[in-house]
Design a protein around this motif. Structure first.
Motif, mmCIF file in Angstrom:
data_model
loop_
_atom_site.group_PDB
_atom_site.id
_atom_site.type_symbol
_atom_site.label_atom_id
_atom_site.label_comp_id
_atom_site.label_asym_id
_atom_site.label_seq_id
_atom_site.Cartn_x
_atom_site.Cartn_y
_atom_site.Cartn_z
ATOM 1 N N CYS A 12 0.823 -1.199 0.000
ATOM 2 C CA CYS A 12 0.000 0.000 0.000
ATOM 3 C C CYS A 12 0.863 1.258 0.000
ATOM 4 C CB CYS A 12 -0.907 0.010 1.228
ATOM 5 S SG CYS A 12 -1.924 -1.458 1.391
ATOM 6 N N ASP A 15 -2.489 4.772 3.442
ATOM 7 C CA ASP A 15 -3.770 4.119 3.721
ATOM 8 C C ASP A 15 -4.546 3.775 2.458
ATOM 9 O OD1 ASP A 15 -3.347 4.330 6.476
ATOM 10 O OD2 ASP A 15 -4.221 6.352 6.539
ATOM 11 N N SER A 16 -3.928 3.929 1.305
ATOM 12 C CA SER A 16 -4.637 3.680 0.056
ATOM 13 C C SER A 16 -3.802 2.792 -0.846
ATOM 14 C CB SER A 16 -4.943 5.004 -0.650
ATOM 15 O OG SER A 16 -3.727 5.661 -1.011
ATOM 16 N N GLY A 17 -4.408 2.421 -1.958
ATOM 17 C CA GLY A 17 -3.705 1.633 -2.959
ATOM 18 C C GLY A 17 -3.393 0.234 -2.459
ATOM 19 N N GLU A 247 0.479 3.499 -10.403
ATOM 20 C CA GLU A 247 0.020 4.882 -10.580
ATOM 21 C C GLU A 247 -0.830 5.041 -11.836
ATOM 22 O OE1 GLU A 247 3.214 7.867 -8.509
ATOM 23 O OE2 GLU A 247 3.684 7.156 -10.520
ATOM 24 N N VAL A 251 -4.017 3.052 -8.751
ATOM 25 C CA VAL A 251 -3.870 2.229 -7.550
ATOM 26 C C VAL A 251 -2.417 2.348 -7.091
ATOM 27 C CG1 VAL A 251 -4.233 -0.048 -6.529
ATOM 28 C CG2 VAL A 251 -5.569 0.627 -8.534
ATOM 29 N N CYS A 253 1.073 2.040 -5.430
ATOM 30 C CA CYS A 253 1.726 0.996 -4.648
ATOM 31 C C CYS A 253 3.197 1.344 -4.482
ATOM 32 C CB CYS A 253 1.599 -0.364 -5.339
ATOM 33 S SG CYS A 253 -0.103 -0.931 -5.601
ATOM 34 N N ARG A 274 -2.876 -3.696 4.212
ATOM 35 C CA ARG A 274 -4.103 -3.308 4.905
ATOM 36 C C ARG A 274 -5.181 -4.351 4.631
ATOM 37 N NH1 ARG A 274 -7.695 -0.767 1.273
ATOM 38 N NH2 ARG A 274 -6.724 -0.312 -0.748
ATOM 39 N N MET A 276 -8.778 -5.472 3.778
ATOM 40 C CA MET A 276 -9.860 -4.895 3.008
ATOM 41 C C MET A 276 -11.207 -5.347 3.561
ATOM 42 S SD MET A 276 -8.167 -5.528 -0.735
ATOM 43 C CE MET A 276 -9.409 -4.577 -1.602
#
Length: 277
Positions: A12, A15-17, A247, A251, A253, A274, A276
């Motif tokens: 990740c 907190d995203s991707g 990118e 998404v 990473c 993370r 899901m």
């Protein structure tokens, strides 16, 4: 059985991707057909299946269309799952072809994991194969970065590495999925790793995964291991690199790969994870 599958995004960016993987942990591995059907139903690029074996774990990896010998992001996801279920530590894994380890930890809601790959090697790719791959993507030899000649590399799974001079050429990557599937399966490649070196330590990457029926993988730990091992073989000035991937898919990473000392030795690949919903 699909209810037992945890969904965890690996590598990740904060907190995203992250690249989602299915993680199934049980007392004994299901049969091949069941694992294939579960992976297809989950629909992620890979689902990892793990069961206790001696003092470690027997693991196998399935894409929606086929079994793959090794998958980095699913291994990171497994390390995160084991850390959450059994506590922080280093876990020994037995794949179909190699012994690897994954270390997982959780603190304050942040989950991190790192794997140590099978031996990583790289060698020059035959000209005919390079020409075929360039044609697949509409690239020419002028698009290639001469510092990193096209290579066949392996860090647990086989990859063709194509290094491009510009980030724009990487962003323009397009290909026909069926033609890519035919080429990759014929040559035994898990993915084609297309990369651009922003600096000696920072890379951008895209990984077509047509061999598994997936147009592009947003984060590919096995390819990161193969790339770092190849760079060590050619005397690249850095043995540890950061890779930005996903990118162009929206998404983001982040992967960190460190080639361990010694020709043909393993690569440590690290990132965050993370759970899901």
């Amino acid at each position: 059985m699909i209810e037992q599958v945890r969904r965890i995004a690996a590598f990740c960016a904060g907190d995203s991707g992250g690249n989602p993987a299915g993680v199934w942990i049980g007392t004994a591995l299901p049969d091949d057909g069941t694992m294939g059907r579960v992976a297809a139903a989950v629909g992620y690029s890979e689902t990892v299946f793990a069961a206790p074996l001696d003092d470690g774990w027997r693991v196998r990896y399935f894409s929606p269309e086929s079994e793959v010998p090794f998958c980095g992001h699913a291994t990171i996801a497994l390390g995160a799952a084991l850390a959450l279920e059994r506590g922080a530590g280093t876990y020994a894994l037995q794949t179909n072809h190699a012994q690897v380890t994954v270390e997982g930890a959780e603190a304050g809601g942040a989950i991190t994991a790192s794997l140590v790959s099978p031996p990583a090697t790289g060698s020059a790719a035959p000209a005919a194969i390079v020409n075929e791959a360039l044609a697949l993507f509409g690239y020419t030899h002028d698009d290639l970065d001469p510092r990193m000649p096209p290579a066949l590399a392996n860090g647990g799974a086989g990859h063709l590495i194509l290094a491009l001079k510009t980030r724009a050429a990487l962003g323009a990557m397009r290909y026909d999925l069926d033609a890519g599937r035919t080429l990759m399966r014929r040559e035994g490649w898990a993915t084609i790793a297309i990369v651009h070196a922003e600096s000696a330590t920072r890379f951008h990457a895209r990984n077509p995964f047509a061999s598994g029926g997936v147009y592009e993988d947003p984060a590919t730990g096995a390819a990161a291991a193969a790339l770092a091992g190849y760079l060590r073989e050619i005397g690249w000035p850095a043995t540890a690199i950061d890779i930005v991937q996903g990118e162009d898919m929206g998404v983001p990473c982040h992967l960190h790969a460190e080639a361990l000392p010694g020709q043909g030795s393993a690569v440590r690949v690290s990132g965050s994870a993370r759970v899901m919903a």
